[in-house]
Design a protein around this motif. Structure first.
Motif, PDB file in Angstrom:
ATOM      1  N   ALA A   1      51.985 -73.250 -23.320  1.00 16.54           N
ATOM      2  CA  ALA A   1      51.140 -72.539 -22.507  1.00 16.54           C
ATOM      3  C   ALA A   1      49.950 -71.747 -23.219  1.00 16.54           C
ATOM      4  O   ALA A   1      49.877 -71.600 -24.277  1.00 16.54           O
ATOM      5  CB  ALA A   1      52.165 -71.111 -22.272  1.00 16.54           C
ATOM      6  N   ASP A   2      48.898 -71.611 -22.185  1.00 19.39           N
ATOM      7  CA  ASP A   2      47.703 -70.817 -22.675  1.00 19.39           C
ATOM      8  C   ASP A   2      47.827 -69.532 -22.700  1.00 19.39           C
ATOM      9  O   ASP A   2      47.074 -68.599 -23.554  1.00 19.39           O
ATOM     10  CB  ASP A   2      46.436 -71.345 -21.661  1.00 19.39           C
ATOM     11  N   ALA A   3      48.855 -68.856 -22.019  1.00 17.00           N
ATOM     12  CA  ALA A   3      49.149 -67.411 -22.124  1.00 17.00           C
ATOM     13  C   ALA A   3      50.419 -67.394 -21.629  1.00 17.00           C
ATOM     14  O   ALA A   3      51.064 -67.995 -20.869  1.00 17.00           O
ATOM     15  CB  ALA A   3      47.895 -66.775 -21.178  1.00 17.00           C
ATOM     16  N   GLY A   4      50.837 -65.971 -21.917  1.00 17.30           N
ATOM     17  CA  GLY A   4      52.126 -65.562 -21.583  1.00 17.30           C
ATOM     18  C   GLY A   4      53.316 -65.737 -22.744  1.00 17.30           C
ATOM     19  O   GLY A   4      52.901 -66.092 -23.701  1.00 17.30           O
ATOM     20  N   THR A   5      54.472 -65.153 -22.161  1.00 15.43           N
ATOM     21  CA  THR A   5      55.610 -65.258 -23.157  1.00 15.43           C
ATOM     22  C   THR A   5      57.106 -65.887 -22.570  1.00 15.43           C
ATOM     23  O   THR A   5      57.218 -65.992 -21.619  1.00 15.43           O
ATOM     24  CB  THR A   5      55.822 -63.810 -23.915  1.00 15.43           C
ATOM     25  N   ILE A   6      57.691 -66.309 -23.685  1.00 19.56           N
ATOM     26  CA  ILE A   6      59.054 -66.898 -23.331  1.00 19.56           C
ATOM     27  C   ILE A   6      59.938 -66.274 -24.141  1.00 19.56           C
ATOM     28  O   ILE A   6      59.815 -66.279 -25.217  1.00 19.56           O
ATOM     29  CB  ILE A   6      59.073 -68.461 -23.605  1.00 19.56           C
ATOM     30  N   THR A   7      60.928 -65.433 -23.541  1.00 19.54           N
ATOM     31  CA  THR A   7      62.109 -64.753 -24.475  1.00 19.54           C
ATOM     32  C   THR A   7      63.242 -65.520 -24.010  1.00 19.54           C
ATOM     33  O   THR A   7      63.695 -65.550 -22.767  1.00 19.54           O
ATOM     34  CB  THR A   7      61.997 -63.272 -24.404  1.00 19.54           C
ATOM     35  N   ILE A   8      64.088 -65.762 -25.248  1.00 21.03           N
ATOM     36  CA  ILE A   8      65.440 -66.233 -24.972  1.00 21.03           C
ATOM     37  C   ILE A   8      66.526 -65.360 -25.440  1.00 21.03           C
ATOM     38  O   ILE A   8      66.210 -65.177 -26.744  1.00 21.03           O
ATOM     39  CB  ILE A   8      65.638 -67.740 -25.665  1.00 21.03           C
ATOM     40  N   ASP A   9      67.097 -64.814 -24.596  1.00 18.42           N
ATOM     41  CA  ASP A   9      68.215 -63.615 -25.160  1.00 18.42           C
ATOM     42  C   ASP A   9      67.683 -62.365 -25.940  1.00 18.42           C
ATOM     43  O   ASP A   9      68.069 -62.153 -27.056  1.00 18.42           O
ATOM     44  CB  ASP A   9      69.258 -64.268 -26.056  1.00 18.42           C
ATOM     45  N   GLY A  10      66.313 -62.225 -25.442  1.00 19.26           N
ATOM     46  CA  GLY A  10      65.783 -61.153 -26.054  1.00 19.26           C
ATOM     47  C   GLY A  10      64.579 -61.413 -27.009  1.00 19.26           C
ATOM     48  O   GLY A  10      64.099 -60.533 -27.513  1.00 19.26           O
ATOM     49  N   VAL A  11      64.586 -62.733 -27.480  1.00 15.37           N
ATOM     50  CA  VAL A  11      63.781 -63.118 -28.569  1.00 15.37           C
ATOM     51  C   VAL A  11      62.923 -63.862 -28.110  1.00 15.37           C
ATOM     52  O   VAL A  11      63.024 -65.131 -27.494  1.00 15.37           O
ATOM     53  CB  VAL A  11      64.667 -63.707 -29.903  1.00 15.37           C
ATOM     54  N   GLU A  12      61.499 -63.637 -28.540  1.00 18.30           N
ATOM     55  CA  GLU A  12      60.555 -64.502 -27.951  1.00 18.30           C
ATOM     56  C   GLU A  12      60.410 -65.928 -28.978  1.00 18.30           C
ATOM     57  O   GLU A  12      60.373 -65.512 -29.967  1.00 18.30           O
ATOM     58  CB  GLU A  12      59.034 -63.849 -28.256  1.00 18.30           C
ATOM     59  N   ARG A  13      60.287 -66.757 -28.234  1.00 15.23           N
ATOM     60  CA  ARG A  13      60.242 -68.193 -28.982  1.00 15.23           C
ATOM     61  C   ARG A  13      59.615 -69.309 -28.027  1.00 15.23           C
ATOM     62  O   ARG A  13      59.568 -69.243 -26.841  1.00 15.23           O
ATOM     63  CB  ARG A  13      61.766 -68.745 -29.453  1.00 15.23           C
ATOM     64  N   THR A  14      59.249 -70.420 -28.884  1.00 12.77           N
ATOM     65  CA  THR A  14      58.820 -71.604 -27.837  1.00 12.77           C
ATOM     66  C   THR A  14      59.542 -72.573 -28.701  1.00 12.77           C
ATOM     67  O   THR A  14      60.015 -72.687 -29.910  1.00 12.77           O
ATOM     68  CB  THR A  14      57.207 -71.790 -27.835  1.00 12.77           C
ATOM     69  N   PHE A  15      59.536 -73.820 -28.259  1.00 14.37           N
ATOM     70  CA  PHE A  15      60.245 -75.253 -28.747  1.00 14.37           C
ATOM     71  C   PHE A  15      58.873 -76.142 -28.909  1.00 14.37           C
ATOM     72  O   PHE A  15      58.000 -76.228 -27.997  1.00 14.37           O
ATOM     73  CB  PHE A  15      61.222 -75.684 -27.755  1.00 14.37           C
ATOM     74  N   PRO A  16      58.982 -76.747 -29.940  1.00 14.93           N
ATOM     75  CA  PRO A  16      57.826 -77.524 -30.356  1.00 14.93           C
ATOM     76  C   PRO A  16      57.922 -79.146 -29.655  1.00 14.93           C
ATOM     77  O   PRO A  16      56.921 -79.741 -29.289  1.00 14.93           O
ATOM     78  CB  PRO A  16      58.073 -78.009 -31.788  1.00 14.93           C
ATOM     79  N   ASN A  17      59.164 -79.349 -29.170  1.00 11.78           N
ATOM     80  CA  ASN A  17      59.150 -80.640 -28.500  1.00 11.78           C
ATOM     81  C   ASN A  17      60.492 -80.397 -27.686  1.00 11.78           C
ATOM     82  O   ASN A  17      61.303 -79.917 -27.775  1.00 11.78           O
ATOM     83  CB  ASN A  17      58.910 -81.763 -29.382  1.00 11.78           C
ATOM     84  N   PRO A  18      60.635 -81.561 -26.798  1.00  9.21           N
ATOM     85  CA  PRO A  18      61.888 -81.692 -25.781  1.00  9.21           C
ATOM     86  C   PRO A  18      63.428 -81.851 -26.575  1.00  9.21           C
ATOM     87  O   PRO A  18      64.203 -81.134 -26.256  1.00  9.21           O
ATOM     88  CB  PRO A  18      61.495 -82.677 -24.805  1.00  9.21           C
ATOM     89  N   ARG A  19      63.132 -82.581 -27.710  1.00  7.75           N
ATOM     90  CA  ARG A  19      64.349 -82.878 -28.508  1.00  7.75           C
ATOM     91  C   ARG A  19      64.852 -81.305 -29.111  1.00  7.75           C
ATOM     92  O   ARG A  19      65.915 -81.160 -29.228  1.00  7.75           O
ATOM     93  CB  ARG A  19      63.908 -83.826 -29.780  1.00  7.75           C
ATOM     94  N   GLU A  20      63.734 -80.507 -29.601  1.00  7.97           N
ATOM     95  CA  GLU A  20      64.255 -79.416 -30.047  1.00  7.97           C
ATOM     96  C   GLU A  20      64.964 -78.343 -29.073  1.00  7.97           C
ATOM     97  O   GLU A  20      65.833 -77.535 -29.317  1.00  7.97           O
ATOM     98  CB  GLU A  20      62.832 -78.617 -30.801  1.00  7.97           C
ATOM     99  N   ALA A  21      64.366 -78.490 -27.822  1.00 10.95           N
ATOM    100  CA  ALA A  21      64.722 -77.524 -26.637  1.00 10.95           C
ATOM    101  C   ALA A  21      66.337 -77.871 -26.297  1.00 10.95           C
ATOM    102  O   ALA A  21      67.205 -77.174 -26.237  1.00 10.95           O
ATOM    103  CB  ALA A  21      63.870 -77.908 -25.304  1.00 10.95           C
ATOM    104  N   GLU A  22      66.517 -79.519 -26.307  1.00 17.91           N
ATOM    105  CA  GLU A  22      67.852 -79.905 -26.160  1.00 17.91           C
ATOM    106  C   GLU A  22      68.977 -79.398 -27.181  1.00 17.91           C
ATOM    107  O   GLU A  22      70.006 -79.149 -26.951  1.00 17.91           O
ATOM    108  CB  GLU A  22      67.961 -81.376 -26.033  1.00 17.91           C
ATOM    109  N   LEU A  23      68.389 -79.443 -28.696  1.00 15.91           N
ATOM    110  CA  LEU A  23      69.341 -79.099 -29.688  1.00 15.91           C
ATOM    111  C   LEU A  23      69.604 -77.448 -29.705  1.00 15.91           C
ATOM    112  O   LEU A  23      70.725 -77.245 -30.110  1.00 15.91           O
ATOM    113  CB  LEU A  23      68.641 -79.493 -31.066  1.00 15.91           C
ATOM    114  N   ASN A  24      68.694 -76.878 -28.754  1.00 14.30           N
ATOM    115  CA  ASN A  24      68.877 -75.386 -28.549  1.00 14.30           C
ATOM    116  C   ASN A  24      69.662 -75.204 -27.283  1.00 14.30           C
ATOM    117  O   ASN A  24      69.544 -73.908 -26.812  1.00 14.30           O
ATOM    118  CB  ASN A  24      67.601 -74.670 -28.844  1.00 14.30           C
TER     119      ASN A  24
END
Length: 493
Positions: free
Chosen positions: A54-77
């Motif tokens: 994203a160019d701007a904005g936030t993603i929080t997962i269970d209250g913790v801000e984070r992003t995934f570097p790639n789809p594989r990492e997203a699947e593992l999480n």
């Protein structure tokens, strides 16, 4: 797992795709994400799963801000994306596709295919689905490939599952199985993002609806508090009174007769007729043989006996070129692999089957070619800045318009349309329906293969139902109902 995406923005060059988009995904909730193709739905989910940043904005997962570097990492999480376009290796079996990223090995470190097959078969039994697991994916139907893709994700311990048009290539039975699986996942607390253009599915299976338009989130409401008309109005910015335009053409004389045609691999002969200006709907369950019949008529596949007569002349069709010369066009169900050359420009795709007509001297005239492509592109309402853009840059609906445009340019008398609106939005569907009416008003005859019963009922003058490689019945428009079609499609009388 709860995910909150807030103020998400994304641009590709000068094209601002997302603007201040927000959505909340809660565990145990099926959340429909709706909007026309190009609204930004897939881009938003691609950002969540690490395909884009994203160019701007936030993603929080269970209250913790984070992003995934790639789809594989997203699947593992625990965040998995089932894409609309199949992520299948055609030269591998369905089983190998299932276990490609997590193969089972025996104590010697060798692949344990027996254990993988046993586990996959057991999972299929539990879910009530049948898959030819040991068959190469490329030899399987689109429906089987799609179910494999879904099954692969479901065999992971996902906490959030994004489904982009998951039922577009599924039969009603497979769709019912998918919904059963979704309910089981929901009961386990899995959050599901459901991207679909099928209103009846959204309103029967989803708890909440978010509508996007032009890169913005327009509205989020519980499904129980919003109507179909309201969703459509928010999606397209205007009211659509009817999904299907009224049929105003009265079919004329018979222009094509198929008599005792026996496509290769079929046990039964196929016979039917097509009239001038008619839309003949072709219904049936996945695997019934609808597409195979059309491919045999067009000369893509072989047939063992029978005749096809077009405008009074017997068609000796051994290859597609023969059918094209007889005035038949074929819009295939898989536009990306069979209908378009994605790396070619929009203009090149439109002109490709028309080169001999535009430049009969066999010397390419770029001015004539560009004029021809530009005129057809505008006539069919292809949304693009330039016909010189690659076809891959277009949304699904606009890609389908390009496929139709290249065949309309041939001025065919008969068009076979195999799943003409699969995976495209309501606005683009209506454009295609209007075009079909316009073509039939001009005397063109259309054979429309469709897995969507409302589409078959809404657009067909007659409905031919295929069951296990035979014509189970042909219904007049007045006799065609969901019940009568499904009765024939399942082998009833």
């Amino acid at each position: 797992m709860e995910i909150v995406m807030s103020g998400i923005a994304k641009a590709f060059g000068t094209n601002q795709v997302l603007r201040d988009v927000s959505i909340t995904l809660k565990e145990g909730e099926v959340h429909a994400l709706m909007g026309e193709n190009g609204a930004g739905k897939s881009t938003l989910m691609n950002i969540l799963t690490g395909i884009h940043k994203a160019d701007a904005g936030t993603i929080t997962i269970d209250g913790v801000e984070r992003t995934f570097p790639n789809p594989r990492e997203a699947e593992l999480n625990g965040v998995a994306f089932i894409h609309q376009e199949l992520n299948i290796w055609p030269n591998l079996t369905l089983l190998e596709n299932l276990y490609l990223m997590r193969p089972k090995r025996n104590k010697f470190g060798m692949l344990d295919k027996k254990a993988m097959l046993a586990e996959a078969e057991n999972t299929c039994r539990e879910l009530g689905i049948e898959l030819p697991l040991t068959t190469e994916a490329g030899l399987c139907s689109v429906g089987h490939q799609q179910m494999t893709e879904i099954l692969r994700i479901l065999m992971l311990d996902a906490k959030v599952v994004i489904m982009d048009e998951p039922t577009a290539a599924l039969t009603e039975r497979e769709t019912a199985t998918l919904f059963k699986m979704m309910r089981k996942m929901k009961a386990r607390g899995v959050a599901i993002v459901y991207i679909s253009h099928r209103m009846e599915e959204v309103f029967s299976e989803c708890d909440k609806i978010t509508v996007m338009r032009d890169g913005h989130t327009i509205i989020t409401k519980p499904t129980s508090e919003i109507s179909v008309d309201e969703v459509v109005r928010h999606m397209v910015g205007r009211s659509i009174d009817e999904f299907y335009p009224a049929r105003t053409t009265t079919p004329g004389e018979v222009v094509m007769s198929v008599d005792n045609l026996k496509p290769e691999g079929f046990d039964n002969d196929i016979s039917f007729s097509l009239r001038k200006g008619e839309i003949l709907g072709v219904a049936g369950l996945m695997g019934a043989g609808r597409t195979e019949i059309m491919r045999a008529i067009f000369g893509v596949d072989k047939h063992n006996g029978g005749t096809v007569t077009v405008n009074g002349s017997v068609l000796n069709c051994k290859k597609p070129e023969d059918a094209i010369k007889a005035g038949i066009a074929f819009i295939t169900e898989n536009r990306k692999s069979e209908g378009l050359i994605l790396d070619f420009s929009i203009g090149s795709n439109i002109t490709l089957p028309n080169l001999d007509d535009i430049c009969p001297s066999h010397v390419l005239d770029s001015g004539k070619l560009n004029s021809f492509a530009d005129e057809l592109s505008k006539k069919l309402g292809v949304k693009t800045q330039s016909i010189h853009e690659p076809a891959s840059s277009l949304s699904g609906g606009n890609q389908q318009k390009v496929v139709i445009a290249k065949w309309v340019g041939k001025k065919p008398s008969i068009i076979i349309m195999d799943e003409p609106t699969r995976g495209i939005d309501i606005g683009a569907k209506r454009d295609i329906y209007d075009l079909m009416n316009e073509l039939t008003n001009d005397g063109v005859s259309i054979i429309m293969v469709s897995s969507e019963l409302p589409e078959v009922l809404g657009m067909s003058d007659r409905v031919m139902v295929i069951h296990e490689g035979r014509v189970a019945g042909i219904l007049d428009r007045s006799d065609a109902t969901p019940e009568s079609i499904m009765t024939l499609a399942t082998g009833g009388q």
